[in-house]
Motif scaffolding. Sequence first.
Motif, PDB file in Angstrom:
ATOM      1  N   MET A  56      35.609  44.376   0.062  1.00 16.56           N
ATOM      2  CA  MET A  56      34.447  43.624   0.521  1.00 16.56           C
ATOM      3  C   MET A  56      33.826  42.899  -0.664  1.00 16.56           C
ATOM      4  SD  MET A  56      31.794  44.761   3.192  1.00 16.56           S
ATOM      5  CE  MET A  56      31.260  43.411   4.132  1.00 16.56           C
ATOM      6  N   SER A  57      33.474  41.647  -0.461  1.00 17.60           N
ATOM      7  CA  SER A  57      32.889  40.850  -1.535  1.00 17.60           C
ATOM      8  C   SER A  57      31.375  41.036  -1.610  1.00 17.60           C
ATOM      9  CB  SER A  57      33.226  39.381  -1.323  1.00 17.60           C
ATOM     10  OG  SER A  57      32.651  38.918  -0.121  1.00 17.60           O
ATOM     11  N   GLU A  58      30.803  40.553  -2.697  1.00 14.01           N
ATOM     12  CA  GLU A  58      29.350  40.592  -2.866  1.00 14.01           C
ATOM     13  C   GLU A  58      28.687  39.674  -1.840  1.00 14.01           C
ATOM     14  OE1 GLU A  58      27.172  42.208  -5.068  1.00 14.01           O
ATOM     15  OE2 GLU A  58      28.964  43.448  -5.364  1.00 14.01           O
ATOM     16  N   PRO A  59      27.544  40.075  -1.268  1.00 15.25           N
ATOM     17  CA  PRO A  59      26.872  39.194  -0.302  1.00 15.25           C
ATOM     18  C   PRO A  59      26.285  37.967  -0.991  1.00 15.25           C
ATOM     19  CG  PRO A  59      25.499  41.097  -0.787  1.00 15.25           C
ATOM     20  CD  PRO A  59      26.819  41.324  -1.479  1.00 15.25           C
ATOM     21  N   VAL A  60      26.245  36.873  -0.257  1.00 15.87           N
ATOM     22  CA  VAL A  60      25.601  35.660  -0.754  1.00 15.87           C
ATOM     23  C   VAL A  60      24.108  35.737  -0.460  1.00 15.87           C
ATOM     24  CG1 VAL A  60      25.489  33.137  -0.565  1.00 15.87           C
ATOM     25  CG2 VAL A  60      27.697  34.301  -0.430  1.00 15.87           C
ATOM     26  N   ILE A  61      23.751  36.268   0.720  1.00 16.00           N
ATOM     27  CA  ILE A  61      22.340  36.431   1.080  1.00 16.00           C
ATOM     28  C   ILE A  61      22.085  37.862   1.515  1.00 16.00           C
ATOM     29  CG2 ILE A  61      22.208  34.023   1.840  1.00 16.00           C
ATOM     30  CD1 ILE A  61      21.975  35.061   4.725  1.00 16.00           C
ATOM     31  N   THR A  62      20.829  38.269   1.442  1.00 13.98           N
ATOM     32  CA  THR A  62      20.376  39.547   1.988  1.00 13.98           C
ATOM     33  C   THR A  62      19.489  39.212   3.174  1.00 13.98           C
ATOM     34  OG1 THR A  62      20.418  40.581  -0.185  1.00 13.98           O
ATOM     35  CG2 THR A  62      19.097  41.662   1.515  1.00 13.98           C
ATOM     36  N   VAL A  63      19.872  39.664   4.363  1.00 17.08           N
ATOM     37  CA  VAL A  63      19.095  39.347   5.561  1.00 17.08           C
ATOM     38  C   VAL A  63      17.765  40.082   5.488  1.00 17.08           C
ATOM     39  CG1 VAL A  63      18.982  39.483   8.075  1.00 17.08           C
ATOM     40  CG2 VAL A  63      21.150  38.951   6.949  1.00 17.08           C
ATOM     41  N   GLY A  64      16.699  39.306   5.637  1.00 16.56           N
ATOM     42  CA  GLY A  64      15.367  39.878   5.569  1.00 16.56           C
ATOM     43  C   GLY A  64      14.648  39.889   6.895  1.00 16.56           C
ATOM     44  N   SER A  65      14.998  38.949   7.789  1.00 18.12           N
ATOM     45  CA  SER A  65      14.285  38.885   9.055  1.00 18.12           C
ATOM     46  C   SER A  65      15.064  38.115  10.103  1.00 18.12           C
ATOM     47  CB  SER A  65      12.902  38.244   8.865  1.00 18.12           C
ATOM     48  OG  SER A  65      13.004  36.990   8.266  1.00 18.12           O
ATOM     49  N   VAL A  66      14.688  38.384  11.345  1.00 20.99           N
ATOM     50  CA  VAL A  66      15.129  37.590  12.485  1.00 20.99           C
ATOM     51  C   VAL A  66      13.923  36.757  12.875  1.00 20.99           C
ATOM     52  CG1 VAL A  66      15.882  37.638  14.882  1.00 20.99           C
ATOM     53  CG2 VAL A  66      16.792  39.310  13.258  1.00 20.99           C
ATOM     54  N   VAL A  67      14.105  35.442  12.957  1.00 22.36           N
ATOM     55  CA  VAL A  67      12.997  34.517  13.158  1.00 22.36           C
ATOM     56  C   VAL A  67      12.984  33.994  14.590  1.00 22.36           C
ATOM     57  CG1 VAL A  67      11.938  32.372  12.366  1.00 22.36           C
ATOM     58  CG2 VAL A  67      13.154  33.837  10.743  1.00 22.36           C
ATOM     59  N   ILE A  68      11.792  34.006  15.196  1.00 17.23           N
ATOM     60  CA  ILE A  68      11.591  33.490  16.550  1.00 17.23           C
ATOM     61  C   ILE A  68      10.825  32.177  16.437  1.00 17.23           C
ATOM     62  CG2 ILE A  68      10.549  33.906  18.816  1.00 17.23           C
ATOM     63  CD1 ILE A  68      10.640  36.936  18.104  1.00 17.23           C
ATOM     64  N   ASN A  69      11.373  31.103  16.995  1.00 19.86           N
ATOM     65  CA  ASN A  69      10.668  29.823  17.037  1.00 19.86           C
ATOM     66  C   ASN A  69       9.602  29.880  18.125  1.00 19.86           C
ATOM     67  OD1 ASN A  69      12.389  28.867  15.075  1.00 19.86           O
ATOM     68  ND2 ASN A  69      13.677  27.745  16.495  1.00 19.86           N
ATOM     69  N   VAL A  70       8.369  29.487  17.790  1.00 19.26           N
ATOM     70  CA  VAL A  70       7.256  29.560  18.730  1.00 19.26           C
ATOM     71  C   VAL A  70       6.485  28.249  18.772  1.00 19.26           C
ATOM     72  CG1 VAL A  70       7.021  32.053  18.378  1.00 19.26           C
ATOM     73  CG2 VAL A  70       5.593  30.500  17.044  1.00 19.26           C
ATOM     74  N   LEU A  71       5.850  27.999  19.898  1.00 24.49           N
ATOM     75  CA  LEU A  71       4.973  26.838  20.048  1.00 24.49           C
ATOM     76  C   LEU A  71       3.510  27.229  19.835  1.00 24.49           C
ATOM     77  CD1 LEU A  71       6.608  25.190  23.182  1.00 24.49           C
ATOM     78  CD2 LEU A  71       6.804  24.447  20.808  1.00 24.49           C
ATOM     79  N   ASP A  72       3.083  28.349  20.427  1.00 20.89           N
ATOM     80  CA  ASP A  72       1.698  28.820  20.344  1.00 20.89           C
ATOM     81  C   ASP A  72       1.622  29.971  19.344  1.00 20.89           C
ATOM     82  OD1 ASP A  72      -0.835  29.968  20.730  1.00 20.89           O
ATOM     83  OD2 ASP A  72      -0.824  29.528  22.876  1.00 20.89           O
ATOM     84  N   TYR A  73       1.368  29.625  18.103  1.00 22.77           N
ATOM     85  CA  TYR A  73       1.401  30.582  16.999  1.00 22.77           C
ATOM     86  C   TYR A  73       0.489  31.792  17.230  1.00 22.77           C
ATOM     87  CZ  TYR A  73       1.036  32.238  12.158  1.00 22.77           C
ATOM     88  OH  TYR A  73       1.037  32.996  11.022  1.00 22.77           O
TER      89      TYR A  73
END
Length: 120
Positions: free
Chosen positions: A1-18
């Motif tokens: 297994m190779s070294e990761p390029v990124i470390t996942v930090g979050s799953v992002v939800i696109n929203v209209l009404d913040y």
Amino acid sequence: MSEPVITVGSVVINVLDYERQKAFWGAVLGAEPAQEFAPHFLWFRPQHEGGISVALQTVDEATEGTRRLHLDGSVPDIEAAKAKILELGGAVVADRETNGFRWCTLTDPEGNEFCISSDH
């Protein structure tokens, strides 16, 4: 297994009404904001040690289909990570900055979007 390029930090939800979505997801997750750039971005605290956070991102128009959610990853060097992702077959959508926060939106070889940043 190779070294990761990124470390996942979050799953992002696109929203209209913040504010409405902030109240909803905060209550659903039982989580307080960890970092916020209102009214554009919010990362909730992970629910447990080492967990991934859920984040909200304000968009101007409703996002279609599966593009409503995407991964956010952190990298030590945005330019080096972009170069590696391009080498692996990914593509750059846009480099962006708002309220002092800089990130890059990319796609995998099939067009699935994800973002990288070095600060969140």
